[in-house]
Design an enzyme around this catalytic site. Structure first.
Site, PDB file in Angstrom:
ATOM      1  N   HIS A 190      17.525  31.642   9.534  1.00  0.00           N
ATOM      2  CA  HIS A 190      18.140  32.069  10.796  1.00  0.00           C
ATOM      3  C   HIS A 190      17.108  32.850  11.600  1.00  0.00           C
ATOM      4  CE1 HIS A 190      20.993  33.044  13.744  1.00  0.00           C
ATOM      5  NE2 HIS A 190      21.807  33.854  13.089  1.00  0.00           N
ATOM      6  N   HIS A 235      17.723  21.078  15.033  1.00  0.00           N
ATOM      7  CA  HIS A 235      18.669  22.181  15.147  1.00  0.00           C
ATOM      8  C   HIS A 235      20.020  21.714  14.642  1.00  0.00           C
ATOM      9  CE1 HIS A 235      21.061  25.409  17.003  1.00  0.00           C
ATOM     10  NE2 HIS A 235      19.947  26.097  17.057  1.00  0.00           N
ATOM     11  N   ASP A 278      12.522  28.418  18.286  1.00  0.00           N
ATOM     12  CA  ASP A 278      11.614  29.122  17.376  1.00  0.00           C
ATOM     13  C   ASP A 278      10.182  28.594  17.448  1.00  0.00           C
ATOM     14  OD1 ASP A 278      13.665  30.761  16.173  1.00  0.00           O
ATOM     15  OD2 ASP A 278      14.373  28.942  15.187  1.00  0.00           O
TER      16      ASP A 278
END
Length: 537
Positions: free
Chosen positions: A340, A379, A435
Site C-alpha cells: 500500500h 492497479h 507510485d
C-alpha cells in the site's frame, strides 16, 4: 415465456427440433436447443426445462435455488444487490453434511479481500478504473491539481463542497492554529531509538494524541459525542490536519539527530511542513515556492482514493465509535505495508536495481519469465492509465528544474515506454500508476526512502477524516462485522495432556529454537552448571 413475447418470425417451430415449447392459448411454438455433450451425444442425466415468470420489476435478479427449486427475486439498486437478501435463500443441510454447514440459515457471499463487495455508500470519491477517471466530489482530479490547493481539497472532501472565500480563510486559520503538539508528545517522540522507522514514530505519535484529548474520546464523553456536537467533531478535524505534518517533521528530524522546529502559521500548509523539516538556524527561512507547490499537488493527488486498504481500515475501526486519533493510527498502520503506502519505495529500489536504461529490455524479459517483479505498473482498480500518474510525471520535471535531474528518471522513462509498447503488458492492462513517479520526485527532493509512507499518510488524513465523518452520518451506520466460512475441525473432545500420544511424525523439538532464548550463541556453547536445563529453555 410470457404471452405476447414471441418474436414476429416465430410461427410454427420445426417439428424435427428436439424440444418444442407451445403456448396453448395462441398456438405459438418455440424450438429449444437440445442439451448435448461433446461429440453430439445426448447427456445421460435427465434434462429439466423451467419456465420463469417475468417480474414486473426489471431492476431485479430472479434466482433459482437448484437445491429446492424455489425462486427468489432480489432487487438491483445502483448496480448492487443487498447481501442480506441471500439470507432468505435457505435449504436443508445436505445428507452427511458437517455440523458447521449453515445452509439452513441462508446463503452468505464469500468474497476474500473484498474483490467485489461494496460495504459503504459514499459521495466522496468516484473512480472509473476502465477509463482512468478520478473525481473528488464530482470534480476531476486534473482540475483540482491545476487550480486548487490541498487545504481547499481537504475542505471539499470533508464537507462536500468547495468553500467560499471566507469559509476557506476560516478553515485555513483553524488548521494552521492547531499545529502544535503537547510537550509530552514531543518528549515521547524524542525517546524513540535513533534508527526508529519514521512511520513507526508517526503512528505512535497519533495514537498518543488520543490520550491528550479526553474531550474527544467517546468512551469518556458518550458514544454519540460526534453526532450531537458538531463543534467537537470539527475540532478534531482541525487538530489532525494541523498536527500530522508536525509529527511527520518530528519523525524526520529525529532520524537525522536534529532538534524539532516549531510550526509557523504564517506559511502555507506545505511551506510550513518543509520549514519544520529543513530549517536550521537561518533567520526568516522560507522554503522554495516551486517545491512547496509540487508537494501541494502531490498532497492533492494522495488525499483520497475511495475504499483502499487504509481507508477501509479507517471506516472499520471508526465503526466502533472510537476516537478519531486511534482510528487514524490504525489506518496509518494499514498504509505502512509495502503493498500500500510503501509501493513507491519498492519502485525506487527496482529502478536502482535496473541501474541504467540499456538494461531495461533484459529486466522486462525477466519479468515475463516471472523471475522479477514489476513495481509501479497496474492497479487493483485502474485498468487504464492512472490519471494521477500523468500529472505526477509533469511535476517530476518541475522538481528536477529546482533540485537537479534525478539520474533514475532516464531508466523510468525507457521502462515506461518499453512496457507500454509491449503486448505482454498492454494485454494485461499494466499501465503506470501513481507510485511509479512519486518516489523519484521524493528522492529528487532529498527525502530518504523510509519517509515515503509518511509523505503518503499526511495528505491521506483528509480522506480518512472525510470517510470517518460520512460514516458517522450514514443511516446504515453499524459496527463492521464481516462473516467467515468455518472450515476447521468438527467438534472434538478435550484429551488431558498426560493421555495424549505422540504422533508418529511428531518432532518434540520442532517448536524449540535454541537461538531464540535469552542466552546468546556464546553462552550456549560455554561450560557452566545446569547447562542441560538451560539449553532446553
Amino acid at each position: 415465456m410470457a404471452k405476447g413475447d414471441e418474436p414476429e418470425s416465430s410461427k410454427k417451430a420445426d417439428e424435427s427440433s428436439g424440444l418444442i415449447l407451445k403456448d396453448k392459448s395462441s398456438g405459438a411454438t418455440w424450438a429449444l436447443p437440445t442439451p448435448t455433450k461433446a461429440e453430439g451425444k445426448v447427456p445421460a442425466q435427465p434434462t429439466a426445462v423451467i419456465v420463469l415468470p417475468r417480474s414486473s420489476n426489471t431492476q431485479s435478479l430472479t434466482v433459482l435455488d437448484n437445491r429446492t427449486n424455489k425462486l427468489y427475486e432480489i432487487p438491483i439498486e445502483n448496480n448492487t444487490i443487498p447481501a442480506l437478501k441471500f439470507k432468505e435463500i435457505t435449504a436443508d443441510p445436505a445428507p452427511g453434511a458437517r455440523e458447521e454447514d449453515e445452509s439452513s440459515k441462508g446463503l452468505r457471499v464469500y468474497d476474500p479481500a473484498f474483490q467485489n463487495t461494496a460495504v459503504a455508500q459514499s459521495k466522496i470519491t468516484y473512480i472509473n478504473g476502465d477509463t482512468g477517471v478520478l473525481r473528488y466530489r464530482g470534480y476531476p482530479i486534473e482540475q483540482l491539481a491545476e487550480k486548487s490547493t490541498y487545504i481547499e481539497v481537504a475542505y471539499l472532501l470533508i464537507y462536500g463542497e468547495l468553500p467560499s472565500k471566507q469559509q476557506y480563510q476560516n478553515f485555513f486559520n483553524e488548521v494552521m492554529h492547531h499545529t502544535f503538539v503537547h510537550f509530552n508528545v514531543t518528549e515521547l517522540m524524542r525517546n524513540f531509538n535513533y534508527d526508529a522507522h519514521p512511520m513507526g514514530l508517526f503512528i505512535s505519535g497519533i495514537a498518543a494524541m488520543s490520550t491528550f484529548h479526553p474531550d474527544a474520546n467517546p468512551a469518556l464523553a458518550g458514544s454519540d459525542l460526534f453526532t450531537r456536537d458538531e463543534k467537537v467533531l470539527n475540532k478534531q478535524i482541525f487538530r489532525l490536519l494541523g498536527k500530522t505534518p508536525t509529527l511527520a517533521a518530528m519523525a524526520y528530524r529525529h532520524r537525522i539527530g536534529r532538534t524539532y522546529n516549531p510550526p509557523q502559521n504564517n506559511l502555507s500548509y506545505t511551506e510550513n511542513f518543509l520549514y519544520m523539516l529543513d530549517r536550521l538556524s537561518e533567520e526568516n527561512y522560507k522554503p522554495n515556492p516551486k517545491l512547496a507547490k509540487a508537494l501541494d499537488v502531490l498532497f492533492i493527488l494522495h488525499a483520497d482514493h475511495e475504499l483502499n486498504c487504509s481507508t477501509a481500515a479507517m471506516r472499520h475501526i471508526g465503526s466502533s465509535l472510537v476516537d478519531p486519533y486511534s482510528a487514524i493510527a490504525g489506518a496509518s498502520a494499514a498504509l505502512y505495508g509495502p503493498l500500500h503506502g510503501g509501493a513507491n519505495e519498492a519502485v525506487l529500489r527496482m529502478l536502482e536495481e535496473i541501474g541504467s536504461a540499456d538494461k531495461v529490455p533484459r529486466f522486462l524479459e525477466e519479468v515475463k519469465q516471472r523471475k522479477r517483479k514489476l513495481f509501479g505498473f497496474g492497479h487493483r482498480v485502474y485498468k487504464n492509465y492512472d490519471p494521477r500518474a500523468k500529472i505526477i510525471r509533469n511535476i517530476a520535471y518541475e522538481v528536477f528544474d529546482v533540485c537537479g535531474r534525478e539520474s533514475l528518471i532516464d531508466v523510468a522513462v525507457v521502462l515506461e515506454k518499453a512496457a507500454l509498447e509491449d503486448e505482454y503488458f498492454v494485454k494485461r492492462k499494466l499501465y503506470p500508476n501513481v507510485d511509479f513517479y512519486s518516489g523519484l520526485i521524493y528522492k529528487a527532493m532529498g527525502f530518504p526512502t523510509d519517509m515515503f509512507p509518511v509523505l503518503f499518510a499526511i495528505p491521506r488524513v483528509a480522506g480518512w477524516l472525510a470517510h470517518w465523518k460520512e460514516s458517522l452520518e450514514s443511516k446504515d451506520a453499524k459496527i463492521w462485522r464481516p462473516r467467515q466460512v468455518y472450515v476447521g475441525p468438527n467438534v472434538r473432545s478435550y484429551i488431558p495432556l498426560d493421555l495424549r500420544e505422540e504422533e508418529k511424525d511428531h518432532d518434540a523439538n520442532k517448536f524449540v529454537d535454541p537461538f531464540s532464548t535469552k542466552f546468546s550463541k556464546r553462552s550456549l556453547v560455554a561450560t557452566f552448571d545446569n547447562k542441560k536445563s538451560v539449553s532446553k529453555l
